[in-house]
Design an enzyme around this catalytic site. Sequence first.
Site, PDB file in Angstrom:
ATOM      1  N   LYS A 100       0.830  -1.201   0.000  1.00  0.00           N
ATOM      2  CA  LYS A 100       0.000   0.000   0.000  1.00  0.00           C
ATOM      3  C   LYS A 100       0.868   1.256   0.000  1.00  0.00           C
ATOM      4  CE  LYS A 100      -3.916  -2.272   0.352  1.00  0.00           C
ATOM      5  NZ  LYS A 100      -5.035  -2.138  -0.589  1.00  0.00           N
ATOM      6  N   HIS A 140     -10.378  -8.568  -7.806  1.00  0.00           N
ATOM      7  CA  HIS A 140     -10.105  -8.100  -6.455  1.00  0.00           C
ATOM      8  C   HIS A 140     -10.663  -9.049  -5.404  1.00  0.00           C
ATOM      9  CE1 HIS A 140     -11.622  -5.739  -2.891  1.00  0.00           C
ATOM     10  NE2 HIS A 140     -10.342  -5.446  -2.847  1.00  0.00           N
TER      11      HIS A 140
END
Length: 390
Positions: free
Chosen positions: A189, A320
């Site tokens: 991230k 996802h």
Amino acid sequence: MTTTSAPTPTTTAPAVLDRIESISLSSVTLPLPNPISDAKVFTGRQRPMTEVAFLFAEIRTEAGHEGVGFSYSKRAGGPAQFAHAREVAPGLIGEDPNDIARLWTKLVWAGASVGRSGASTQAIAAIDVALWDLKAKRAGLPLAKLLGAHRDSVRCYNTSGGFLHETIEQVKDNATRTLESGVGGIKIKVGLPDSAEDLRRVRAVREHLGDGVPFMVDANQQWDRPTAMRVSRRLEEFDLVWIEEPLDAYDAEGHAQLARSLDTAIATGEMLTSVAEHRELIRAGSVDILQPDAPRIGGITQFLKLAALADDANLQIAPHFAMEIHVHLAAAYPHEPWVEHFDWLHPLFNERLETRDGRMHLSDRPGLGVTLTEQARAWTVDRVHVDAPH
């Protein structure tokens, strides 16, 4: 000389092969071992995530066939999905479970006043996935084989070890263990208020991984257009597979500008909740890699529609989350895909997907190939059983 013609058959296959006898819906709250933080937490838009709400649908037919499907919601929305599914599910009792596309349309129209995206279609997704699981089980095939597989394994990458609440040393250790487990790529991230810190973390992980390991980053929609362009250009040196969600999920034009300007692929789509929203990304040239989420867009029926659009546009896909569903759908996609590996869902299912040599492998189990654990049952917070009136 006389001839006689063969008798005309008087019987044909029945129009209805089976009927749905009952549907059980369960709202299950999965606690996470540690609070999870991505860029949305560091920019003040969300609190750390401590649990995931799942909606499970279990369908049984008069002939004794069964299917299980699920949808989910991170943070808010789980009770809404459960409530909507409970309202529309009775309309399927007595229906032929083979007619999945027609049943999807029936469920959408049952709740048409609340729209064709968001919580309403995410509720339908759990039922839709269960119908596909049932159909594949009845055929004795893994779902990918029922759909028509292009491959028996798919490239996979891990996300659950790369969140921002962990130190960079922890992220590197997680990456080492992940690669040793057979997963092929690492995603971390980014999107912190301090872009210099993002770049420091990316550089540290790339140096730790070396040049040959597939590496991705995900900004979780936290950059504006100038920041996205500036930081993404700096990220080009790290040979990333893609830069994910650099902008707001609905900024098709901004993503298109990035896709045209950068050598690194742009990936997005996970937050969209309909085929129509993804169609706009494709139309605008906003993505190199589309990231649909079957539970979010309404299930497998809708995913297959979107996959056809993505294939026509020669796009890669990297579905996802929900790898238990997406490994099958990715295996059936013509272009080589990626599937996201998350270990969060392990407590919910008795079975495990095999990862080896950088790939996630299909099992020979029919349907999705998963069954619910007793722990999943214990985490149930609400449940309803729907069947024919007696």
